[in-house]
Design an enzyme around this catalytic site. Structure first.
Site, PDB file in Angstrom:
ATOM      1  N   SER A 166       0.829  -1.199   0.000  1.00  0.00           N
ATOM      2  CA  SER A 166       0.000   0.000   0.000  1.00  0.00           C
ATOM      3  C   SER A 166       0.872   1.261   0.000  1.00  0.00           C
ATOM      4  O   SER A 166       1.655   1.475  -0.925  1.00  0.00           O
ATOM      5  CB  SER A 166      -0.967  -0.026   1.190  1.00  0.00           C
ATOM      6  OG  SER A 166      -1.942   0.986   1.069  1.00  0.00           O
ATOM      7  N   ASP A 261      -9.468  -4.690  -5.127  1.00  0.00           N
ATOM      8  CA  ASP A 261      -8.706  -3.551  -4.620  1.00  0.00           C
ATOM      9  C   ASP A 261      -9.028  -2.290  -5.406  1.00  0.00           C
ATOM     10  O   ASP A 261      -9.010  -2.300  -6.640  1.00  0.00           O
ATOM     11  CB  ASP A 261      -7.211  -3.864  -4.702  1.00  0.00           C
ATOM     12  CG  ASP A 261      -6.355  -2.766  -4.101  1.00  0.00           C
ATOM     13  OD1 ASP A 261      -6.833  -2.089  -3.172  1.00  0.00           O
ATOM     14  OD2 ASP A 261      -5.225  -2.567  -4.570  1.00  0.00           O
TER      15      ASP A 261
END
Length: 318
Positions: A166, A261
């Protein structure tokens, strides 16, 4: 994004973070801190906490050593958390790096970079670069730093990897970009990088209500003075004027995304841009069906998580 209510909340980015009118910052998410261990009962990996500079610390990891003369790859790891939450010392990332180091047979330096809003971006990138330079400085004779024995005894400085999930994947990308224009100490090179669900965003990929999206809000909160706003090259590597991806200073790259995602679309565009813009390295893309953001960190015991971690470990080990 800014608002006020009866409780005095100035900025509400739930479920991540709130800032109150008196300046109090309350982090609403993030796993608890856990101590290092000299012999993890599950993996046998040893870990310890170190100080890199007055503002930067790290947790180091070393797998069980069968041959003390065998040199291991070095992984400089950056944790996720939207640039505003989580830690190198948190249970989520400690567990993940422990397992990865065990399988990859690598020495890892998990960097505790400074978080926004107390330290707005690009502080996290500056900390990442300082940590990477600190690792590289171990090759220099007579260096003024106090050298870390695990790196000196066991690290292979021809096999340095940067990686993260991330926000950490974003930092790893930016480290490889910066290394393409600014040399590391001792002319050390980055061999490879891994970006798991990297936090990239832009003004056009998500056209509808982009300014109301959480990735947009959090980045602008973490970097309110970002030149170019959400199309700053730090967050949008595909922006006009961003450093050329052909200059990415590593010869191997592992990119992971997953079906659910919210960063998947721009992650795939990033991979395509690498191919089209003349980067000559070895590229491995993993796109996992049915999973969400950084699933391998949140639930490392599932079969899909185990499979991904094994592939990632093989990428670093080989």
């Amino acid at each position: 994004m800014a608002n006020s209510d009866s409780k005095g909340v100035m900025v509400d980015l739930s479920p991540a973070i709130k800032v109150y009118k008196d300046g109090t910052v309350v982090r609403l998410s993030g796993s608890p801190f856990v101590p290092p261990s000299l012999d993890d009962p599950t993996t046998g990996v040893s870990s310890k906490d170190i100080t890199i500079s007055p503002s930067i610390s790290a947790r180091m990891y070393l797998p069980k050593i069968s041959d003390p003369n065998h040199k291991l790859p070095i992984l400089v790891f950056f944790h996720g958390g939207r640039f505003v939450v989580e830690s190198a010392f948190s249970s989520l990332h400690h567990r993940f790096v422990n397992v990865l180091v065990s399988e990859a047979r690598a020495v890892a330096v998990s960097v505790e970079y400074r978080l926004a809003p107390e330290h707005p971006l690009p502080a996290a990138l500056e900390d990442g670069w300082a940590a990477l330079q600190w690792v590289a400085s171990h090759v220099v004779e007579g260096s003024c730093i106090e050298k870390e024995p695990w790196l000196v005894k066991h690290g292979d400085f021809n096999k340095i990897y940067v990686g993260g999930n991330s926000a950490g994947g974003n930092i790893a990308h930016n480290m490889a970009i910066r290394a393409g224009v600014e040399s590391l100490v001792g002319d050390v090179k980055i061999l490879g990088g891994f970006l798991s669900h990297p936090y990239f965003w832009d003004s056009t990929t998500k056209k509808e209500n982009n300014e109301e999206s959480m990735p947009y809000k959090v980045f602008m909160f973490a970097y309110p003075l970002a030149p170019g706003g959400i199309d700053n090259p730090m967050i949008n590597p595909l922006a006009d004027g961003a450093p050329k991806l052909s200059g990415l200073a590593c010869s191997r790259l592992f990119v992971c995304t997953s079906q659910k995602d919210q960063f998947r679309e721009i992650n795939l565009l990033y991979v395509e841009a690498l191919k089209k813009n003349g980067w000559k390295g070895e590229l491995e893309l993993v796109d996992v069906d049915g999973e969400d953001h950084c699933f391998e960190v949140f639930n490392p015991e599932t079969e899909k998580s185990k499979s991904l971690i094994t592939r990632l470990a093989s990428f670093i080990r080989d």
